[in-house]
Design a protein around this motif. Sequence first.
Motif, PDB file in Angstrom:
ATOM      1  N   THR A   9       2.124   6.879   1.064  1.00  0.00           N
ATOM      2  CA  THR A   9       3.117   7.100   2.497  1.00  0.00           C
ATOM      3  C   THR A   9       2.913   5.442   3.213  1.00  0.00           C
ATOM      4  OG1 THR A   9       1.118   8.256   3.507  1.00  0.00           O
ATOM      5  CG2 THR A   9       2.985   9.447   2.623  1.00  0.00           C
ATOM      6  N   PHE A  10       1.385   5.072   2.970  1.00  0.00           N
ATOM      7  CA  PHE A  10       1.332   3.739   3.617  1.00  0.00           C
ATOM      8  C   PHE A  10       2.056   2.410   2.852  1.00  0.00           C
ATOM      9  CE2 PHE A  10      -2.572   5.924   5.291  1.00  0.00           C
ATOM     10  CZ  PHE A  10      -2.427   5.610   6.544  1.00  0.00           C
ATOM     11  N   LEU A  11       1.991   2.562   1.410  1.00  0.00           N
ATOM     12  CA  LEU A  11       2.702   1.818   0.710  1.00  0.00           C
ATOM     13  C   LEU A  11       4.221   1.695   1.067  1.00  0.00           C
ATOM     14  CD1 LEU A  11       1.170   2.251  -2.804  1.00  0.00           C
ATOM     15  CD2 LEU A  11       0.563   0.700  -1.028  1.00  0.00           C
ATOM     16  N   LYS A  12       4.792   2.885   1.474  1.00  0.00           N
ATOM     17  CA  LYS A  12       6.152   2.863   1.619  1.00  0.00           C
ATOM     18  C   LYS A  12       6.313   2.265   3.163  1.00  0.00           C
ATOM     19  CE  LYS A  12       9.867   6.327   2.760  1.00  0.00           C
ATOM     20  NZ  LYS A  12      10.385   7.546   2.930  1.00  0.00           N
ATOM     21  N   GLN A  13       5.526   2.218   4.175  1.00  0.00           N
ATOM     22  CA  GLN A  13       5.773   1.453   5.428  1.00  0.00           C
ATOM     23  C   GLN A  13       5.428  -0.012   4.984  1.00  0.00           C
ATOM     24  OE1 GLN A  13       4.385   3.047   9.166  1.00  0.00           O
ATOM     25  NE2 GLN A  13       2.901   4.287   7.965  1.00  0.00           N
ATOM     26  N   TYR A  14       4.549  -0.554   4.229  1.00  0.00           N
ATOM     27  CA  TYR A  14       4.782  -1.813   4.058  1.00  0.00           C
ATOM     28  C   TYR A  14       5.562  -2.395   3.419  1.00  0.00           C
ATOM     29  CZ  TYR A  14      -0.430  -0.287   4.056  1.00  0.00           C
ATOM     30  OH  TYR A  14      -1.655   0.181   4.312  1.00  0.00           O
ATOM     31  N   GLN A  15       6.276  -1.754   2.680  1.00  0.00           N
ATOM     32  CA  GLN A  15       7.508  -2.126   1.889  1.00  0.00           C
ATOM     33  C   GLN A  15       8.652  -2.040   2.887  1.00  0.00           C
ATOM     34  OE1 GLN A  15       9.281   0.827  -0.886  1.00  0.00           O
ATOM     35  NE2 GLN A  15       9.887  -0.906  -2.111  1.00  0.00           N
ATOM     36  N   GLU A  16       8.859  -1.187   3.827  1.00  0.00           N
ATOM     37  CA  GLU A  16       9.720  -1.142   4.774  1.00  0.00           C
ATOM     38  C   GLU A  16       9.635  -2.464   5.745  1.00  0.00           C
ATOM     39  OE1 GLU A  16      11.587   1.606   8.362  1.00  0.00           O
ATOM     40  OE2 GLU A  16      10.615   2.483   6.627  1.00  0.00           O
TER      41      GLU A  16
END
Length: 213
Positions: free
Chosen positions: A134-141
């Motif tokens: 879920t954190f990785l998704k935010q970094y990607q965004e």
Amino acid sequence: MRLRNKPWAEVTFAQNQQYAPQDPAALKGHWQSRFEKEQPLHIEVGSGKGRFVYEMAQAHPEINYIGMEMQTNALITALDRQVAQPLPNLQLLLADGANLTEYFATGEISRVYLNFSDPWPKKKHAKRRLTYHTFLKQYQEIMGGTGELHFKTDNQGLFEYSLASLSQYGATLEQVWLDLHHSDFAGNIMTEYEEKFSARGDRIYRLEATFHS
């Protein structure tokens, strides 16, 4: 580690909003307006007392930096340093790293640093790890699918977990260091924790990963 309460910290933040805005969500998509020049923007999530992000900003004036930390009693040390010797390419953000998309627009950030994050070793706490999907998704965004994640830790278990988490997410592991301080890596800037751990002989792990649109 429990931080000593510093009751004056909130007043200091309120008096120095030029370095640490009190309404950071209002700057979403407009963080470049906080800096002297528009340049690539890097953030450190979990800056603690801010040694790393401050010294990075000193060493790389061609890049703008934001140090993000949720504990007032830690980030006040970074603010005191910035007030004493201001850097035009550094801003501080007192906020929770779990809410990055509240503060940054898609593609606004070009690099995210994670340094010596809490390992949350118990399996039931995996969702709190800063390399959980879920954190990785935010970094990607916030990086628009084209930025870099740089991660350092002394915790072998967290490092192994992070390698697996990034791979499963579909990120590309560009480089991996299993013993950073005994490698040929140049230009390493240490955090407070890194200096402490390496002085007692602990191995430091590091990786660089990229995301895809």
